[in-house]
Design a protein around this motif. Structure first.
Motif, PDB file in Angstrom:
ATOM      1  N   PHE A   1       0.842  -1.193   0.000  1.00  0.00           N
ATOM      2  CA  PHE A   1       0.000   0.000   0.000  1.00  0.00           C
ATOM      3  C   PHE A   1       0.877   1.243   0.000  1.00  0.00           C
ATOM      4  CE2 PHE A   1       0.814  -1.200   4.370  1.00  0.00           C
ATOM      5  CZ  PHE A   1       1.110   0.005   5.000  1.00  0.00           C
ATOM      6  N   LEU A   2       0.272   2.378  -0.343  1.00  0.00           N
ATOM      7  CA  LEU A   2       0.966   3.658  -0.350  1.00  0.00           C
ATOM      8  C   LEU A   2       0.613   4.445   0.906  1.00  0.00           C
ATOM      9  CD1 LEU A   2       0.392   4.780  -4.045  1.00  0.00           C
ATOM     10  CD2 LEU A   2       2.506   3.917  -3.045  1.00  0.00           C
ATOM     11  N   ALA A   3       1.613   5.119   1.457  1.00  0.00           N
ATOM     12  CA  ALA A   3       1.398   5.986   2.615  1.00  0.00           C
ATOM     13  C   ALA A   3       2.394   7.137   2.547  1.00  0.00           C
ATOM     14  CB  ALA A   3       1.578   5.208   3.913  1.00  0.00           C
ATOM     15  N   ARG A   4       2.092   8.207   3.265  1.00  0.00           N
ATOM     16  CA  ARG A   4       3.026   9.324   3.337  1.00  0.00           C
ATOM     17  C   ARG A   4       4.318   8.866   4.000  1.00  0.00           C
ATOM     18  NH1 ARG A   4      -0.547  14.433   5.455  1.00  0.00           N
ATOM     19  NH2 ARG A   4      -1.932  14.522   3.653  1.00  0.00           N
ATOM     20  N   LYS A   5       5.415   9.488   3.584  1.00  0.00           N
ATOM     21  CA  LYS A   5       6.711   9.169   4.172  1.00  0.00           C
ATOM     22  C   LYS A   5       6.699   9.431   5.679  1.00  0.00           C
ATOM     23  CE  LYS A   5      11.599   9.857   3.414  1.00  0.00           C
ATOM     24  NZ  LYS A   5      12.593  10.381   2.499  1.00  0.00           N
TER      25      LYS A   5
END
Length: 99
Positions: A75-79
């Motif tokens: 999944f994608l998430a903020r750094k």
């Protein structure tokens, strides 16, 4: 749903590190290249994305050889909380793909 599946190669990786809570983290840069059809045109797609694997999967992720094409899922998430940059959190990966 936030799920990303990407066939990519590890371009570079860093040494395994640990969070203050003792969770192992493996970091790498993934690279993908393909063509896609968009608006009836064929488009060259080249992607380079930061990726991490945390916990039990991190050791196996860190052992993947460079430049080997594999399918990664996650999944994608903020750094971090204040960042607009995205990081691909890898939760699964398959065996190397054959050409």
């Amino acid at each position: 749903m936030n799920q990303l599946k990407l066939v990519a190669r590890i371009l570079e990786k860093t040494a395994l590190r640990y969070t203050p809570a003792g969770i192992p983290i493996a970091s790498a840069t993934l690279v993908h290249s393909s063509t896609a059809r968009e608006a009836n045109l064929v488009r060259q797609v080249d992607v380079e994305i930061s990726a991490i694997a945390a916990g039990e999967i991190s050791q196996r992720f860190n052992e993947i050889e460079l430049d080997v094409e594999m399918e990664f899922t996650g999944f994608l998430a903020r750094k971090n909380r204040n960042s607009k940059s995205l990081v691909f959190h890898v939760t699964e990966f398959g065996t190397p793909l054959l050409d």
